[in-house]
Design a protein around this motif. Sequence first.
Motif, PDB file in Angstrom:
ATOM      1  N   SER A 103       0.764  -1.245   0.000  1.00 40.17           N
ATOM      2  CA  SER A 103       0.000   0.000   0.000  1.00 40.17           C
ATOM      3  C   SER A 103       0.797   1.297   0.000  1.00 40.17           C
ATOM      4  CB  SER A 103      -0.924   0.016   1.217  1.00 40.17           C
ATOM      5  OG  SER A 103      -1.607  -1.205   1.318  1.00 40.17           O
ATOM      6  N   SER A 104       2.106   1.274  -0.044  1.00 38.72           N
ATOM      7  CA  SER A 104       2.852   2.529   0.051  1.00 38.72           C
ATOM      8  C   SER A 104       2.888   3.228  -1.289  1.00 38.72           C
ATOM      9  CB  SER A 104       4.291   2.256   0.506  1.00 38.72           C
ATOM     10  OG  SER A 104       4.270   1.526   1.692  1.00 38.72           O
ATOM     11  N   ALA A 105       2.500   4.506  -1.288  1.00 36.36           N
ATOM     12  CA  ALA A 105       2.305   5.172  -2.570  1.00 36.36           C
ATOM     13  C   ALA A 105       3.391   6.167  -2.971  1.00 36.36           C
ATOM     14  CB  ALA A 105       0.951   5.886  -2.556  1.00 36.36           C
ATOM     15  N   LYS A 106       4.351   6.421  -2.103  1.00 32.87           N
ATOM     16  CA  LYS A 106       5.357   7.448  -2.419  1.00 32.87           C
ATOM     17  C   LYS A 106       6.023   7.153  -3.758  1.00 32.87           C
ATOM     18  CE  LYS A 106       9.683   9.120  -0.341  1.00 32.87           C
ATOM     19  NZ  LYS A 106       9.612  10.506   0.123  1.00 32.87           N
ATOM     20  N   ASP A 107       5.977   8.133  -4.637  1.00 36.59           N
ATOM     21  CA  ASP A 107       6.485   7.933  -6.001  1.00 36.59           C
ATOM     22  C   ASP A 107       7.881   7.334  -6.034  1.00 36.59           C
ATOM     23  OD1 ASP A 107       5.080  10.689  -7.946  1.00 36.59           O
ATOM     24  OD2 ASP A 107       4.176   9.262  -6.566  1.00 36.59           O
ATOM     25  N   GLU A 108       8.761   7.903  -5.223  1.00 40.20           N
ATOM     26  CA  GLU A 108      10.181   7.557  -5.327  1.00 40.20           C
ATOM     27  C   GLU A 108      10.489   6.100  -5.031  1.00 40.20           C
ATOM     28  OE1 GLU A 108       8.898  10.173  -4.052  1.00 40.20           O
ATOM     29  OE2 GLU A 108      10.152  11.948  -4.234  1.00 40.20           O
ATOM     30  N   ILE A 109       9.548   5.383  -4.428  1.00 40.44           N
ATOM     31  CA  ILE A 109       9.827   3.982  -4.100  1.00 40.44           C
ATOM     32  C   ILE A 109      10.180   3.196  -5.357  1.00 40.44           C
ATOM     33  CG2 ILE A 109       8.765   1.839  -3.261  1.00 40.44           C
ATOM     34  CD1 ILE A 109       7.368   3.474  -1.126  1.00 40.44           C
ATOM     35  N   THR A 110       9.521   3.522  -6.483  1.00 36.48           N
ATOM     36  CA  THR A 110       9.873   2.815  -7.727  1.00 36.48           C
ATOM     37  C   THR A 110      10.553   3.761  -8.719  1.00 36.48           C
ATOM     38  OG1 THR A 110       7.582   3.186  -8.405  1.00 36.48           O
ATOM     39  CG2 THR A 110       8.153   0.978  -7.634  1.00 36.48           C
ATOM     40  N   ALA A 125       2.807  -3.024  -5.932  1.00 36.76           N
ATOM     41  CA  ALA A 125       1.518  -3.388  -6.511  1.00 36.76           C
ATOM     42  C   ALA A 125       0.472  -2.324  -6.289  1.00 36.76           C
ATOM     43  CB  ALA A 125       1.051  -4.705  -5.886  1.00 36.76           C
ATOM     44  N   GLU A 126       0.902  -1.081  -6.298  1.00 39.15           N
ATOM     45  CA  GLU A 126      -0.018   0.005  -5.978  1.00 39.15           C
ATOM     46  C   GLU A 126       0.319   1.164  -6.899  1.00 39.15           C
ATOM     47  OE1 GLU A 126      -2.695   1.305  -5.073  1.00 39.15           O
ATOM     48  OE2 GLU A 126      -2.627   1.210  -2.903  1.00 39.15           O
ATOM     49  N   LEU A 127      -0.613   2.092  -7.038  1.00 42.46           N
ATOM     50  CA  LEU A 127      -0.260   3.204  -7.896  1.00 42.46           C
ATOM     51  C   LEU A 127       0.656   4.184  -7.159  1.00 42.46           C
ATOM     52  CD1 LEU A 127      -2.206   5.168  -6.368  1.00 42.46           C
ATOM     53  CD2 LEU A 127      -3.728   4.995  -8.264  1.00 42.46           C
ATOM     54  N   LYS A 128       1.238   5.098  -7.928  1.00 39.89           N
ATOM     55  CA  LYS A 128       2.102   6.105  -7.310  1.00 39.89           C
ATOM     56  C   LYS A 128       1.213   7.191  -6.721  1.00 39.89           C
ATOM     57  CE  LYS A 128       6.076   5.789 -10.392  1.00 39.89           C
ATOM     58  NZ  LYS A 128       6.931   6.550 -11.307  1.00 39.89           N
ATOM     59  N   ALA A 129       1.699   7.806  -5.679  1.00 36.28           N
ATOM     60  CA  ALA A 129       0.927   8.843  -5.004  1.00 36.28           C
ATOM     61  C   ALA A 129       0.510   9.940  -5.959  1.00 36.28           C
ATOM     62  CB  ALA A 129       1.751   9.431  -3.863  1.00 36.28           C
ATOM     63  N   SER A 130       1.399  10.303  -6.875  1.00 34.84           N
ATOM     64  CA  SER A 130       1.059  11.402  -7.779  1.00 34.84           C
ATOM     65  C   SER A 130      -0.080  11.007  -8.709  1.00 34.84           C
ATOM     66  CB  SER A 130       2.278  11.833  -8.593  1.00 34.84           C
ATOM     67  OG  SER A 130       2.826  10.712  -9.244  1.00 34.84           O
ATOM     68  N   TRP A 131      -0.287   9.708  -8.902  1.00 36.36           N
ATOM     69  CA  TRP A 131      -1.393   9.273  -9.758  1.00 36.36           C
ATOM     70  C   TRP A 131      -2.732   9.445  -9.055  1.00 36.36           C
ATOM     71  CZ3 TRP A 131       0.656   3.937 -11.891  1.00 36.36           C
ATOM     72  CH2 TRP A 131       1.839   4.178 -12.591  1.00 36.36           C
ATOM     73  N   ILE A 132      -2.733   9.437  -7.727  1.00 33.75           N
ATOM     74  CA  ILE A 132      -3.979   9.607  -6.989  1.00 33.75           C
ATOM     75  C   ILE A 132      -4.561  10.977  -7.290  1.00 33.75           C
ATOM     76  CG2 ILE A 132      -5.043   9.724  -4.710  1.00 33.75           C
ATOM     77  CD1 ILE A 132      -2.943   7.803  -3.728  1.00 33.75           C
ATOM     78  N   ALA A 133      -3.680  11.980  -7.310  1.00 34.46           N
ATOM     79  CA  ALA A 133      -4.144  13.326  -7.637  1.00 34.46           C
ATOM     80  C   ALA A 133      -4.754  13.319  -9.033  1.00 34.46           C
ATOM     81  CB  ALA A 133      -2.983  14.306  -7.552  1.00 34.46           C
ATOM     82  N   ARG A 134      -4.072  12.626  -9.970  1.00 31.27           N
ATOM     83  CA  ARG A 134      -4.582  12.516 -11.330  1.00 31.27           C
ATOM     84  C   ARG A 134      -5.955  11.847 -11.343  1.00 31.27           C
ATOM     85  NH1 ARG A 134      -2.121   7.530 -14.215  1.00 31.27           N
ATOM     86  NH2 ARG A 134      -3.508   6.673 -12.638  1.00 31.27           N
ATOM     87  N   ASP A 135      -6.086  10.726 -10.592  1.00 27.14           N
ATOM     88  CA  ASP A 135      -7.366  10.008 -10.499  1.00 27.14           C
ATOM     89  C   ASP A 135      -8.461  10.929  -9.990  1.00 27.14           C
ATOM     90  OD1 ASP A 135      -6.672   6.518  -9.510  1.00 27.14           O
ATOM     91  OD2 ASP A 135      -6.245   7.656 -11.345  1.00 27.14           O
ATOM     92  N   GLN A 136      -8.143  11.718  -8.957  1.00 24.34           N
ATOM     93  CA  GLN A 136      -9.148  12.575  -8.331  1.00 24.34           C
ATOM     94  C   GLN A 136      -9.621  13.644  -9.298  1.00 24.34           C
ATOM     95  OE1 GLN A 136     -10.600  11.258  -6.020  1.00 24.34           O
ATOM     96  NE2 GLN A 136      -9.985  12.051  -4.048  1.00 24.34           N
ATOM     97  N   VAL A 137      -8.688  14.303  -9.958  1.00 23.79           N
ATOM     98  CA  VAL A 137      -9.087  15.390 -10.858  1.00 23.79           C
ATOM     99  C   VAL A 137      -9.870  14.819 -12.043  1.00 23.79           C
ATOM    100  CG1 VAL A 137      -8.246  17.245 -12.323  1.00 23.79           C
ATOM    101  CG2 VAL A 137      -7.193  16.839 -10.118  1.00 23.79           C
ATOM    102  N   ASN A 138      -9.429  13.666 -12.548  1.00 26.72           N
ATOM    103  CA  ASN A 138     -10.192  13.022 -13.627  1.00 26.72           C
ATOM    104  C   ASN A 138     -11.595  12.687 -13.182  1.00 26.72           C
ATOM    105  OD1 ASN A 138      -8.170  13.131 -15.494  1.00 26.72           O
ATOM    106  ND2 ASN A 138      -7.418  11.054 -15.130  1.00 26.72           N
ATOM    107  N   PHE A 139     -11.721  12.270 -11.926  1.00 23.46           N
ATOM    108  CA  PHE A 139     -13.041  11.917 -11.419  1.00 23.46           C
ATOM    109  C   PHE A 139     -13.945  13.141 -11.329  1.00 23.46           C
ATOM    110  CE2 PHE A 139     -16.274   9.558  -9.424  1.00 23.46           C
ATOM    111  CZ  PHE A 139     -16.814  10.342  -8.428  1.00 23.46           C
TER     112      PHE A 139
END
Lengths: 417, 291
Positions: free
Chosen positions: A136-143, A153-167
């Motif tokens: 569950s760790s989302a910090k971008d830099e991990i990958t 197996a999780e999205l990057k934290a910065s993608w959450i912002a993208r998901d939210q605005v798209n929503f």
Amino acid sequence: MKKRIGFVAMAVLGLALTISLCGPGPGPARAANEIKVGVIFPLTGPVASIGVASQRGVVMAVDRINQEGGIKAMGGAKIKLFFGDDEAKPNVAMTEGERLIKQEKVDALVGSYTSSCSFPLTQVAEVNKIPIVVGSSAKDEITERKFKYTFRAELKASWIARDQVNFIKFLAAKTGQSIKTIGLLHEDSGWGQSFAKDVVPLIQKEGFQLVATLPYPKDSKDMRSFILKLKAANPDLVLQESYTEDAILVTKTMHELQFYSKGILGTGTGHSSPFYHGGVGGLDEYLMKWESWSPAILLQEVKDRSKEFFDRFKTPMDPFSAKCYTVAFILAQAYEIAGTTDKEKVRDALRKVHIKVGDKGNTHLFPMRFDGDGQAPEAVGVHTQVIKGQYVVLAPEIGATGKPIYPAPPWSERLKK
Amino acid sequence: MSIDIIFESLVGGLLIGGVYGVIAIGLTIIFGILKIVNFAHGEFLMLGMYISYYSCLYLGIDPYTSLLIVIPVMFAIGILCEILLIEPVINAPQDIQILLTFGIVLVLQNIALLLWTGDWRSLTTPLVFQITHIGGISLKLTTIIAFLASLLLTFLLFLFLKKTDYGKAIRACSDEREGALFAGLKLNKVFYLTFGIGTVLAAIPGALILPFFSVSPFVGFSFTLQTFIIIVLGGLGSIPGALIGGIIVGIGESLGALFIPGTLKQTVTFILFIAIVCLRPSGLFGAKLRE
């Protein structure tokens, strides 16, 4: 006589000591056909409930895998779990990682939950060349460190912002309503700040107007002032990011101050927690939220596993247990592909793992596979809304079970409490 | 920033400040009389919250009725703590005492974790959601009750210490320990009573705040730091100091959050604290217990 006994005793002791020193070194000896996996989560401390949930997901998955014959490519080898508690503290995560690697001699690692712990833990794994799958760790830099042994197996934290605005765009389009102004309310820990940093430029780029930006200290006991400011700004939509305790407090305060918002869009952790839903007693009606997973997802695997989880642990499955359940299956498939515990081969096998949506072991609405950086490139979250006390999946549309309701009716017209 | 918002914020801060004050009173008494720095004060609050929560859940009563259970149970726990743990170190150097009470923090937190898991628990009875409107401001009914109960408690405590024999004995032991001994007062029994009262004074606010805060094993610690600030600000050992210190902190934080970016709102508390302590080093209401 005494001297003689003393001498004999010393000799026996010396012999015993020598024999024991020649025996196996520290750490339990490996059973013949066994894969040792270290599992590190915050089992104590402020996020203990999430750490325990994550661990339970892994345990339930591994029990199932072992019961169904173990890793067949390795002659039915069973997975044996070794647990660590990082207390949500980065330095403890590192020492626990070292302990499991050096003393228990695990073949692979799973964990942790907080990004602040997963970040150094994956570093420890990389240095020791141990494959690690992060849930569950989302910090971008991990990958983003060109590590070879880290898989997330999780999205990057910065993608959450993208998901939210798209929503938000999707919401406006789907309901035909105009959404122009947004109020951002978020807690100010590392995660909250990075979310804000990602989402604010995206909001502005898409032409929305940010009428309030309200970071608050995570352990605030009193949210009145923040909600008063939000009320004064009166945005078309409130975008919120909170942990559990503050999420409950915010919702109750909004009710207390009769702050009616046409829509509230929550982000992750706090609103996902069953203790949030249970703790606000119906005040979360019409609340929309992004989370990495929802029990409302209508996959057969989700339905069956949710029931199994509840029967076993007497508490509902949540995004963390669901994620870590799938993480265990990812690792299991890697061992099936590799056919050995050799760490380099397992690492290479992880790059070939592919668990499709709807396949056994995948509790999410995206396929589990990894790119060259160890990141799952198609990772995406789920948007749900509470309607009549039940979660309805709004997005991704492939898994939608209903239509969004926006604007929400004012307090006076709702289920009154 | 309209005057309405400022006023709403002020009232909210006042009400929560009263509760902070009552939490601080228990700590200030223990320090004033036993001269012990009790880091576990927040954990007694947490225990009070849990006992109240489960009483409400299983007996179907409200948090205020649950006080009938919370008070005797926590009083007993307080006395036991004093006899078994505190008494042996009552004359030891302060760092030993601090280590001990810190140890109590860890033990209590982890016992709670074992018994009740780390999950957040909130009360969701209808009472919790009732709102009243006073002078154009919306307030949770339970917040008002908590504030009034805090004032009542403070007043009752004041009467107890001033008028009853036990109260006078406690004050005597604080003001003049050796003289009290010579007068025949059993010092250790007075200490038991005081620690028991201090513990109860931590637990009662727990039941009072249960309707609006969630409880978990680690909720106590976030109150402890603030409570220490309040008792130093108000004057160690002073009851009115603790109450007023609490109200100052409550209002300071509430108004601070209005005017300063949220993350910095605690700076208001700290600035106020530093200012007051610079002007009056012994706190608002003096150095020694003066009741």
